[in-house]
Design an enzyme around this catalytic site. Structure first.
Site, PDB file in Angstrom:
ATOM      1  N   LEU A  37       0.648  -5.675   2.496  1.00 18.47           N
ATOM      2  CA  LEU A  37      -0.427  -6.161   1.626  1.00 18.47           C
ATOM      3  C   LEU A  37       0.115  -7.054   0.517  1.00 18.47           C
ATOM      4  O   LEU A  37      -0.530  -8.029   0.106  1.00 18.47           O
ATOM      5  CB  LEU A  37      -1.151  -4.959   1.024  1.00 18.47           C
ATOM      6  CG  LEU A  37      -2.122  -5.229  -0.114  1.00 18.47           C
ATOM      7  CD1 LEU A  37      -3.337  -5.970   0.401  1.00 18.47           C
ATOM      8  CD2 LEU A  37      -2.500  -3.920  -0.795  1.00 18.47           C
ATOM      9  N   ARG A  74      -9.580  -7.301   4.559  1.00 22.55           N
ATOM     10  CA  ARG A  74      -8.468  -6.798   5.374  1.00 22.55           C
ATOM     11  C   ARG A  74      -8.457  -5.274   5.392  1.00 22.55           C
ATOM     12  O   ARG A  74      -8.246  -4.648   6.438  1.00 22.55           O
ATOM     13  CB  ARG A  74      -7.148  -7.323   4.812  1.00 22.55           C
ATOM     14  CG  ARG A  74      -5.877  -6.905   5.562  1.00 22.55           C
ATOM     15  CD  ARG A  74      -4.685  -7.542   4.885  1.00 22.55           C
ATOM     16  NE  ARG A  74      -3.417  -7.314   5.544  1.00 22.55           N
ATOM     17  CZ  ARG A  74      -2.561  -6.345   5.256  1.00 22.55           C
ATOM     18  NH1 ARG A  74      -2.878  -5.472   4.296  1.00 22.55           N
ATOM     19  NH2 ARG A  74      -1.402  -6.232   5.878  1.00 22.55           N
ATOM     20  N   GLN A  82       0.835  -1.187   0.000  1.00 28.10           N
ATOM     21  CA  GLN A  82       0.000   0.000   0.000  1.00 28.10           C
ATOM     22  C   GLN A  82       0.877   1.248   0.000  1.00 28.10           C
ATOM     23  O   GLN A  82       1.891   1.301   0.680  1.00 28.10           O
ATOM     24  CB  GLN A  82      -0.908  -0.013   1.240  1.00 28.10           C
ATOM     25  CG  GLN A  82      -1.974   1.039   1.249  1.00 28.10           C
ATOM     26  CD  GLN A  82      -3.016   0.775   2.322  1.00 28.10           C
ATOM     27  OE1 GLN A  82      -3.188  -0.351   2.767  1.00 28.10           O
ATOM     28  NE2 GLN A  82      -3.708   1.810   2.747  1.00 28.10           N
ATOM     29  N   GLN A 126       0.815 -10.689  11.091  1.00 30.33           N
ATOM     30  CA  GLN A 126       1.444  -9.702  10.219  1.00 30.33           C
ATOM     31  C   GLN A 126       0.808  -8.328  10.336  1.00 30.33           C
ATOM     32  O   GLN A 126       1.498  -7.309  10.344  1.00 30.33           O
ATOM     33  CB  GLN A 126       1.379 -10.186   8.759  1.00 30.33           C
ATOM     34  CG  GLN A 126       2.075  -9.289   7.758  1.00 30.33           C
ATOM     35  CD  GLN A 126       1.168  -8.888   6.608  1.00 30.33           C
ATOM     36  OE1 GLN A 126       0.042  -8.464   6.816  1.00 30.33           O
ATOM     37  NE2 GLN A 126       1.663  -9.039   5.399  1.00 30.33           N
TER      38      GLN A 126
END
Length: 312
Positions: A89, A113, A10, A246
């Site tokens: 991501l 997510r 991202q 994560q």
């Protein structure tokens, strides 16, 4: 020739990404047409008329759909990875490349997510700051001291001399000031919408854990380097547990890059948009071959560039 694929995270998104690929390659069209993000993914990616592409819940599925489509295009040209990793991501895209998730599922999970991370960050006065020119010990100590004011944690170890800290705004700003006092060259606030990869994102991790109960994760066909480990998983690790961890813990991208090189890949290919990961590779492993591909023009040039690397 053994290639390591690195998938952008991202922050690299921009309007227009993938538009030329969609026009030229049926494999890319199939990936985007088959994706279900809960909104018009192509419109947001290609033109972003409502200005939402930079919002987490939109960014994440758009980025993964782009990566899935471009991976499929490269596969048709015989360009496939021997190992894969991704920044934050991007790890979901790496799991697609490894055969752990199918493309549609990867995009659906990315959309979930993104929403979960946005929900977890809502109402938190947060900040993320890139600390340049300081080592890990200095940054960790600064965060520990600043934690008296709130959450301040190292959240991204990108490459030597580039570490991102995140958490509650007052604590993060204090940690950055302490890092500067202790020799950091520069501290740069980042334009992000939440304290990503910190313990403040635990609600997102909890939501992902519940979501993963309905997802079939296959065994990877190639090695995947996991963000929260900085390398491959052990027999005790499960992929869903690592993905849950994560989202709320540090990303060890520098370590993943080193681990990928240790697997014996001959070159790394960054699957864009953007070239941030190529920069990390150059700073982590000076002289190591790394190429970036984002556009149709770059796709067409890539085979020849790889031949040049192979002939060196």
């Amino acid at each position: 020739m053994k290639l390591g694929f690195l998938y952008a995270g991202q922050g690299a998104q921009h309007p227009g990404m993938g538009a030329d690929l969609y026009e030229k390659y049926p494999a890319f069209r199939a990936a985007l047409d088959g994706a279900d993000a809960g909104f018009d993914l192509k419109t947001v990616s290609f033109s972003d008329p409502d200005g939402v592409l930079n919002e987490t819940q939109y960014t994440q599925p758009c980025m993964v759909a782009f990566a899935v489509g471009l991976t499929d295009v490269l596969a048709e040209k015989g360009i496939v990875p021997a190992a894969a990793a991704g920044l934050s991501l991007g790890e979901y895209s790496a799991l697609y490349a490894a055969g752990v998730l199918d493309g549609r599922t990867a995009v659906e999970i990315a959309a979930f997510r993104g929403r979960a991370m946005a929900d977890a960050a809502a109402g938190v006065e947060s900040a993320m700051i890139a600390v340049l020119g300081a080592d890990r010990e200095t940054v960790a100590a600064a965060c520990a001291e600043a934690s008296a004011l709130g959450v301040a944690e190292p959240c991204n170890f990108n490459c030597p001399g580039q570490i991102v800290i995140g958490g509650e705004k007052a604590a993060v700003e204090k940690a950055a000031a302490l890092a500067r006092e202790r020799g950091a060259r520069r501290c740069m606030p980042l334009k992000v919408s939440g304290p990503f990869h910190t313990s403040l994102l635990k609600p997102a991790g909890d939501a992902l854990r519940r979501r993963f109960e309905t997802v079939a994760f296959r065994e990877p066909k190639i090695p995947v380097l996991h963000n929260c480990l900085g390398g491959q998983r052990t027999a005790e690790d499960t992929i869903p547990a690592l993905l849950e961890r994560q989202v709320q813990s540090s990303v060890y991208m520098e370590d993943c890059i080193r681990a990928m090189a240790a697997l014996g890949v001959d070159a790394m290919v960054e699957i864009g948009p953007g070239r941030a990961l190529s920069g990390f590779v150059k700073k982590t492993l000076p002289g190591f071959p790394v190429l970036a591909v984002e556009t149709a023009e770059e796709v067409e040039k890539l085979p020849e560039l790889l031949k040049e690397v192979e002939s060196r």
